[in-house]
Design a protein around this motif. Structure first.
Motif, PDB file in Angstrom:
ATOM      1  N   GLY A  86       0.785  -1.231   0.000  1.00  0.00           N
ATOM      2  CA  GLY A  86       0.000   0.000   0.000  1.00  0.00           C
ATOM      3  C   GLY A  86       0.810   1.271   0.000  1.00  0.00           C
ATOM      4  O   GLY A  86       0.249   2.361   0.000  1.00  0.00           O
ATOM      5  N   GLY A  87       2.139   1.164   0.052  1.00  0.00           N
ATOM      6  CA  GLY A  87       2.959   2.354  -0.131  1.00  0.00           C
ATOM      7  C   GLY A  87       3.729   2.808   1.076  1.00  0.00           C
ATOM      8  O   GLY A  87       4.956   2.797   1.081  1.00  0.00           O
ATOM      9  N   ALA A  88       3.074   3.263   2.140  1.00  0.00           N
ATOM     10  CA  ALA A  88       3.761   3.888   3.262  1.00  0.00           C
ATOM     11  C   ALA A  88       4.257   2.846   4.266  1.00  0.00           C
ATOM     12  O   ALA A  88       3.629   1.813   4.494  1.00  0.00           O
ATOM     13  N   SER A  89       5.408   3.158   4.893  1.00  0.00           N
ATOM     14  CA  SER A  89       5.944   2.320   5.966  1.00  0.00           C
ATOM     15  C   SER A  89       5.180   2.603   7.258  1.00  0.00           C
ATOM     16  O   SER A  89       4.332   3.489   7.319  1.00  0.00           O
ATOM     17  N   GLU A  90       5.525   1.856   8.311  1.00  0.00           N
ATOM     18  CA  GLU A  90       4.835   2.035   9.584  1.00  0.00           C
ATOM     19  C   GLU A  90       5.008   3.448  10.139  1.00  0.00           C
ATOM     20  O   GLU A  90       4.139   3.984  10.810  1.00  0.00           O
ATOM     21  N   ASP A  91       6.178   4.067   9.841  1.00  0.00           N
ATOM     22  CA  ASP A  91       6.420   5.419  10.346  1.00  0.00           C
ATOM     23  C   ASP A  91       5.855   6.495   9.419  1.00  0.00           C
ATOM     24  O   ASP A  91       6.076   7.689   9.626  1.00  0.00           O
ATOM     25  N   GLY A  92       5.122   6.077   8.390  1.00  0.00           N
ATOM     26  CA  GLY A  92       4.505   7.042   7.473  1.00  0.00           C
ATOM     27  C   GLY A  92       5.393   7.474   6.335  1.00  0.00           C
ATOM     28  O   GLY A  92       4.976   8.273   5.487  1.00  0.00           O
ATOM     29  N   SER A  93       6.613   6.954   6.257  1.00  0.00           N
ATOM     30  CA  SER A  93       7.516   7.347   5.177  1.00  0.00           C
ATOM     31  C   SER A  93       7.286   6.483   3.943  1.00  0.00           C
ATOM     32  O   SER A  93       6.707   5.400   4.016  1.00  0.00           O
ATOM     33  N   LEU A  94       7.736   6.991   2.797  1.00  0.00           N
ATOM     34  CA  LEU A  94       7.664   6.241   1.545  1.00  0.00           C
ATOM     35  C   LEU A  94       9.080   5.900   1.121  1.00  0.00           C
ATOM     36  O   LEU A  94      10.009   6.713   1.286  1.00  0.00           O
ATOM     37  N   ASN A  95       9.248   4.724   0.573  1.00  0.00           N
ATOM     38  CA  ASN A  95      10.553   4.292   0.096  1.00  0.00           C
ATOM     39  C   ASN A  95      10.547   4.203  -1.418  1.00  0.00           C
ATOM     40  O   ASN A  95       9.540   3.842  -2.033  1.00  0.00           O
ATOM     41  N   GLY A  96      11.684   4.545  -1.995  1.00  0.00           N
ATOM     42  CA  GLY A  96      11.833   4.467  -3.436  1.00  0.00           C
ATOM     43  C   GLY A  96      13.297   4.343  -3.797  1.00  0.00           C
ATOM     44  O   GLY A  96      14.123   3.933  -2.973  1.00  0.00           O
ATOM     45  N   MET A  97      13.629   4.694  -5.021  1.00  0.00           N
ATOM     46  CA  MET A  97      15.007   4.650  -5.487  1.00  0.00           C
ATOM     47  C   MET A  97      15.762   5.889  -5.006  1.00  0.00           C
ATOM     48  O   MET A  97      15.271   7.019  -5.140  1.00  0.00           O
ATOM     49  N   ALA A  98      16.950   5.695  -4.468  1.00  0.00           N
ATOM     50  CA  ALA A  98      17.829   6.822  -4.153  1.00  0.00           C
ATOM     51  C   ALA A  98      18.422   7.307  -5.476  1.00  0.00           C
ATOM     52  O   ALA A  98      19.480   6.872  -5.904  1.00  0.00           O
ATOM     53  N   ALA A  99      17.718   8.224  -6.133  1.00  0.00           N
ATOM     54  CA  ALA A  99      18.007   8.551  -7.529  1.00  0.00           C
ATOM     55  C   ALA A  99      18.985   9.697  -7.700  1.00  0.00           C
ATOM     56  O   ALA A  99      19.705   9.766  -8.696  1.00  0.00           O
ATOM     57  N   SER A 100      18.992  10.645  -6.751  1.00  0.00           N
ATOM     58  CA  SER A 100      19.899  11.788  -6.832  1.00  0.00           C
ATOM     59  C   SER A 100      20.153  12.261  -5.412  1.00  0.00           C
ATOM     60  O   SER A 100      19.205  12.432  -4.637  1.00  0.00           O
ATOM     61  N   PRO A 101      21.423  12.464  -5.029  1.00  0.00           N
ATOM     62  CA  PRO A 101      21.761  12.648  -3.616  1.00  0.00           C
ATOM     63  C   PRO A 101      21.344  13.992  -3.034  1.00  0.00           C
ATOM     64  O   PRO A 101      21.108  14.963  -3.749  1.00  0.00           O
ATOM     65  N   GLY A 102      21.292  14.013  -1.690  1.00  0.00           N
ATOM     66  CA  GLY A 102      20.967  15.227  -0.968  1.00  0.00           C
ATOM     67  C   GLY A 102      19.715  15.076  -0.139  1.00  0.00           C
ATOM     68  O   GLY A 102      18.910  14.161  -0.358  1.00  0.00           O
ATOM     69  N   VAL A 103      19.558  15.968   0.847  1.00  0.00           N
ATOM     70  CA  VAL A 103      18.377  15.978   1.706  1.00  0.00           C
ATOM     71  C   VAL A 103      17.791  17.381   1.708  1.00  0.00           C
ATOM     72  O   VAL A 103      18.516  18.363   1.885  1.00  0.00           O
ATOM     73  N   GLU A 104      16.485  17.468   1.478  1.00  0.00           N
ATOM     74  CA  GLU A 104      15.801  18.754   1.494  1.00  0.00           C
ATOM     75  C   GLU A 104      14.445  18.601   2.172  1.00  0.00           C
ATOM     76  O   GLU A 104      13.808  17.555   2.081  1.00  0.00           O
ATOM     77  N   GLU A 105      14.012  19.668   2.838  1.00  0.00           N
ATOM     78  CA  GLU A 105      12.669  19.730   3.406  1.00  0.00           C
ATOM     79  C   GLU A 105      11.936  20.921   2.812  1.00  0.00           C
ATOM     80  O   GLU A 105      12.547  21.932   2.467  1.00  0.00           O
ATOM     81  N   GLY A 106      10.618  20.793   2.694  1.00  0.00           N
ATOM     82  CA  GLY A 106       9.833  21.901   2.176  1.00  0.00           C
ATOM     83  C   GLY A 106       8.408  21.485   1.902  1.00  0.00           C
ATOM     84  O   GLY A 106       8.036  20.316   2.080  1.00  0.00           O
ATOM     85  N   PRO A 107       7.594  22.445   1.456  1.00  0.00           N
ATOM     86  CA  PRO A 107       6.204  22.126   1.127  1.00  0.00           C
ATOM     87  C   PRO A 107       6.109  21.380  -0.200  1.00  0.00           C
ATOM     88  O   PRO A 107       6.832  21.691  -1.154  1.00  0.00           O
ATOM     89  N   ALA A 108       5.219  20.421  -0.250  1.00  0.00           N
ATOM     90  CA  ALA A 108       5.035  19.631  -1.472  1.00  0.00           C
ATOM     91  C   ALA A 108       4.165  20.381  -2.468  1.00  0.00           C
ATOM     92  O   ALA A 108       3.256  21.119  -2.089  1.00  0.00           O
ATOM     93  N   ARG A 109       4.454  20.176  -3.715  1.00  0.00           N
ATOM     94  CA  ARG A 109       3.577  20.623  -4.805  1.00  0.00           C
ATOM     95  C   ARG A 109       3.288  19.396  -5.656  1.00  0.00           C
ATOM     96  O   ARG A 109       4.160  18.903  -6.361  1.00  0.00           O
ATOM     97  N   VAL A 110       2.069  18.894  -5.565  1.00  0.00           N
ATOM     98  CA  VAL A 110       1.689  17.688  -6.295  1.00  0.00           C
ATOM     99  C   VAL A 110       1.055  18.095  -7.616  1.00  0.00           C
ATOM    100  O   VAL A 110       0.060  18.831  -7.634  1.00  0.00           O
ATOM    101  N   ILE A 111       1.634  17.649  -8.704  1.00  0.00           N
ATOM    102  CA  ILE A 111       1.048  17.897 -10.011  1.00  0.00           C
ATOM    103  C   ILE A 111       0.986  16.583 -10.779  1.00  0.00           C
ATOM    104  O   ILE A 111       1.764  15.663 -10.533  1.00  0.00           O
TER     105      ILE A 111
END
Length: 603
Positions: free
Chosen positions: A491-516
Motif C-alpha cells: 500500500g505504499g507507506a511504511s509504519e512510520d509514514g515514510s515512503l521508500n523508493g530509489m535513491a536517484a539523486s543525492p541530498g536531503v531537502e525539506e519543504g512544502p510539497a507541490r503535487v502535479i
C-alpha cells in the motif's frame, strides 16, 4: 509474496465496455493466450505511458517495444534477456521482460561480445553516422505531405508522363510515415541497449569489487555529462541572457506572445535580432514535448510558443534578481571525480585498476546516448509525426469523415488506409463516400470509452511477481525491484509514514510539497517547493531552478527523471509508487535522495 490480479481477472470499467476495439487485436489479452498471460509478471509502464492510450498513439508504443525486443533477441543476442512482451489492459501499457533460456546464455554471450564489441570499438564513428541517419530521417518525414485532393489534376501531371496522381500519393504518403516510424524506433535501439550494457558491465564490476557500494554512488561516477537533451533548456537560458544584455526585458512584461513580439519589433535591431535568434533555436530544439513524447495530446513547444516564452520570462526574472541559472556542472564533476578517486584507491592491483578505468571510460563514452536519443526520437521525431498526422486529420475533417483533425488519433493505424481508399474512390468516381456516415459515430463511441478508461486507476502490476527481480534494465530504468513490488503490495507507506523508493539523486531537502499530475500544472509550482509527480519529463527542466527536490511515483536509477535531477543537482527519490496518492500539496515533507526515503512531516 502475495500476487497481483491476473490479467484474466481484470474487469472492464463501467462505460468502457468493448474497449478492446480501440487497439490492435494482438496487443490486448485474449482467451487463447490466457494461460501464458496469467503465468507472466507484468508491470504498468508509467514512465513512458502513464495514461490510457489513444488508438493511434498505441502504434508508437507497439513499434517501440517491438524494436527493443528485436535488438535484444535477433541483433545483439543479449545473454540473459530476450525481448519485452506487452499488453494493453483497459487502455494502459503493461510490460513483461522475457528471459533468455538459461541453457542458451553461454552461446549468446559469445555472440554478444562479438556484436557489441564491434560497436564499442567503433562507437564514435558509428554514433556520428547515427546522428546523420536520424537527422536525415527527420528531414524525410518533414517532407511527407498530406494535401487535399484537387478537383482536377494540374496539366503538368498529365504532360510529365508520371502516370499517377494525388489519390495514390495520399495513400502512399501515409504508409511512408508508418514505415518511417518503424525505422525510427529501430534506429533508437541500435545504440540504446548497448549504452545500458556498457553501464551494466561497469555496474557489475563495481558491485563485485566494492561490496556494499550503493547504486547511487556508481551512477554518480558517470555524472557530469553534456548531452543534447539539455540543449532546449540551455537555449532558453541563452535567450534570457540575450534579452538582459541587450536591454529589451521590459517587452517580456506584457504577458502574451503576440504583444511581446510586437514590443520587441518596436525596439529596432536589438528586438529583431532576439526574434531571429529565437527562431534559430526553435528548429530543432523546441520540438520538445511537455510530456514523455509518446502522447499526441501533449503540447509541443514550437507549436505552443507561449511555453518557451514563459520559461524565458522566468529566467529573465531570475537573472534580474542576481540568481545563478547555470547547472552546477563544476560541482557535479568535482563530486564525480572525488568518488572515483576514493574507490580506485580501494582496488588492490594494477589489473583491477586497469579494468575499472577501462569499464568506466567506456561507460562515459556511451552514456550520453542514453539521454541524447530522448531528444532526437521521443521529442523531435515524434513532434514531426504528430504534426503530419494532424495534417492528414485535417483532410479527413474537411471531407466530413471526422469532426476535428485531432480525431484521427482515435483511429487505429491499420484503419486509416481503408478510410483513405474510401476517400480516394469517392474522389476518383466521383461518388458518395461511406466515411462521413461511418466514422463520426465510431469516433464518438471511442471517445466515451477512452474517457471511462482514463478514470480507471491501473494496478501497478499483474500476475505473480518473481521472488527476486534480477533483470538489470527493469530495475534501473523502470525501478521494478523486489522492494518496490513489496511496497506496492503493502500500500505504499511504511509504519512510520515514510515512503521508500530509489535513491536517484543525492541530498536531503525539506519543504512544502507541490503535487502535479501533468505539464499543464507546471505553472502552479512555486519557489522553494518540492515537486511530487507521477513522473517528470525532460522539458520540465526549466522549473528545476525553482524546486528543492523531486519525488516521483515511477522510474528507476536510470530513468530520465533520475538522470536529469542528478545533472541539475537536485535530490530525488523515484519509484515510490504512491507519492501522488499519499502526499497533498502544501504538506511539509523531507526528501532523502541519498537513501531513497520520503518522510511526511505534517500529521
Amino acid at each position: 509474496m502475495a500476487g497481483f490480479p491476473l490479467p484474466s481477472e481484470i474487469t472492464t470499467p463501467p462505460g468502457a465496455e468493448g474497449w478492446q476495439e480501440l487497439y490492435a487485436y494482438s496487443s490486448t489479452c485474449s482467451p487463447a493466450r490466457a494461460e501464458y498471460e496469467d503465468s507472466m509478471f507484468w508491470f504498468q509502464d508509467g514512465v513512458h505511458w502513464p495514461k490510457a492510450l489513444l488508438p493511434w498513439d498505441a502504434s508508437l508504443m507497439e513499434v517501440a517495444i517491438t524494436a527493443l525486443s528485436q535488438y535484444n533477441t535477433r541483433h545483439l543476442l543479449v545473454p540473459p534477456a530476450n525481448g519485452i512482451d506487452f499488453r494493453i489492459v483497459n487502455g494502459y501499457t503493461y510490460l513483461s521482460p522475457v528471459p533468455a533460456p538459461e541453457a542458451d546464455i553461454p552461446a549468446r554471450a559469445e555472440q554478444f561480445m562479438q556484436r557489441a564489441g564491434h560497436y564499442f570499438m567503433n562507437w564514435n564513428d558509428l554514433y556520428d553516422n547515427w546522428l546523420v541517419k536520424i537527422r536525415d530521417l527527420v528531414k524525410e518525414m518533414e517532407g511527407i505531405t498530406f494535401e487535399t485532393l484537387p478537383d482536377v489534376e494540374p496539366m503538368e501531371v498529365v504532360t510529365s508522363g508520371a502516370g499517377k496522381g494525388a489519390g495514390g500519393a495520399l495513400q502512399a504518403n501515409y504508409l511512408h510515415l508508418l514505415t518511417s516510424a518503424s525505422t525510427l524506433w529501430q534506429y533508437h535501439f541500435e545504440f540504446l541497449n548497448l549504452g545500458y550494457a556498457a553501464y551494466l558491465d561497469f555496474f557489475g564490476f563495481c558491485k563485485q569489487a566494492f561490496p556494499g557500494i550503493s547504486d547511487l554512488a556508481i551512477a554518480k561516477m558517470v555524472a557530469g555529462v553534456e548531452v543534447d537533451l539539455f540543449r532546449p533548456d540551455e537555449e532558453l537560458k541563452r535567450l534570457a541572457r540575450m534579452a538582459v544584455d541587450t536591454g529589451i526585458t521590459d517587452a517580456f512584461k506584457i504577458g502574451d506572445v503576440e504583444g511581446t513580439c510586437e514590443a520587441l519589433r518596436a525596439k529596432g535591431d536589438a528586438g529583431q535580432a532576439w526574434i531571429s535568434s529565437f527562431q534559430q533555436s526553435a528548429e530543432p530544439w523546441f520540438n520538445f514535448s511537455t510530456g514523455s513524447g509518446f502522447s499526441s495530446q501533449d503540447k509541443i513547444w514550437i507549436e505552443n510558443v507561449e511555453i518557451p516564452f514563459d520559461f524565458i520570462k522566468n529566467y529573465i526574472d531570475n537573472l534580474q534578481k542576481g540568481d545563478d541559472i547555470n547547472r552546477p556542472t563544476e560541482a557535479i564533476s568535482a563530486e564525480r571525480d572525488r568518488i572515483v578517486s576514493e574507490y580506485v584507491a580501494l582496488l588492490g592491483s594494477d589489473e583491477d585498476r586497469e579494468a575499472f578505468n577501462g569499464k568506466l571510460g567506456l561507460a562515459r563514452v556511451v552514456f550520453p546516448y542514453v539521454e541524447n536519443h530522448n531528444f532526437y526520437v521521443e521529442h523531435w521525431s515524434h513532434s514531426v509525426i504528430w504534426r503530419k498526422m494532424k495534417e492528414l486529420g485535417a483532410i479527413f475533417a474537411k471531407e466530413g469523415f471526422l469532426a476535428d483533425a485531432g480525431d484521427i488519433f482515435f483511429m487505429k493505424r491499420h484503419e486509416i488506409p481503408d478510410a483513405l481508399f474510401d476517400l480516394y474512390h469517392s474522389w476518383a468516381a466521383p461518388a458518395v463516400a461511406a466515411g462521413p456516415s461511418y466514422w463520426p459515430g465510431i469516433i464518438a463511441r471511442r471517445k466515451s470509452i477512452h474517457s471511462a478508461l482514463s478514470d480507471w486507476k491501473p494496478t501497478p502490476a499483474l500476475g505473480s511477481p518473481p521472488e527476486v527481480v534480477t533483470e538489470p534494465l527493469t530495475i534501473m530504468l523502470w525501478g521494478i525491484t523486489s522492494d518496490s513490488i513489496a511496497n506496492w503490495l503493502g500500500g505504499g507507506a511504511s509504519e512510520d509514514g515514510s515512503l521508500n523508493g530509489m535513491a536517484a539523486s543525492p541530498g536531503v531537502e525539506e519543504g512544502p510539497a507541490r503535487v502535479i499530475f501533468g505539464p499543464d500544472q507546471i505553472n502552479e509550482v512555486q519557489d522553494g517547493e518540492i515537486l511530487v509527480a507521477p513522473l517528470t519529463a525532460p522539458s520540465w527542466a526549466p522549473i528545476f531552478g525553482k524546486i528543492k527536490a523531486t519525488v516521483t511515483d515511477t522510474g528507476g536509477m536510470m530513468s530520465h527523471a533520475a538522470i536529469v535531477c542528478r545533472e541539475y543537482g537536485l535530490p530525488a527519490v523515484t519509484g515510490t509508487g504512491f507519492a501522488t496518492s499519499l502526499i497533498t500539496t502544501g504538506m511539509r515533507i523531507r526528501v532523502d535522495g541519498s537513501n531513497g526515503k520520503v518522510t511526511i512531516l505534517d500529521d
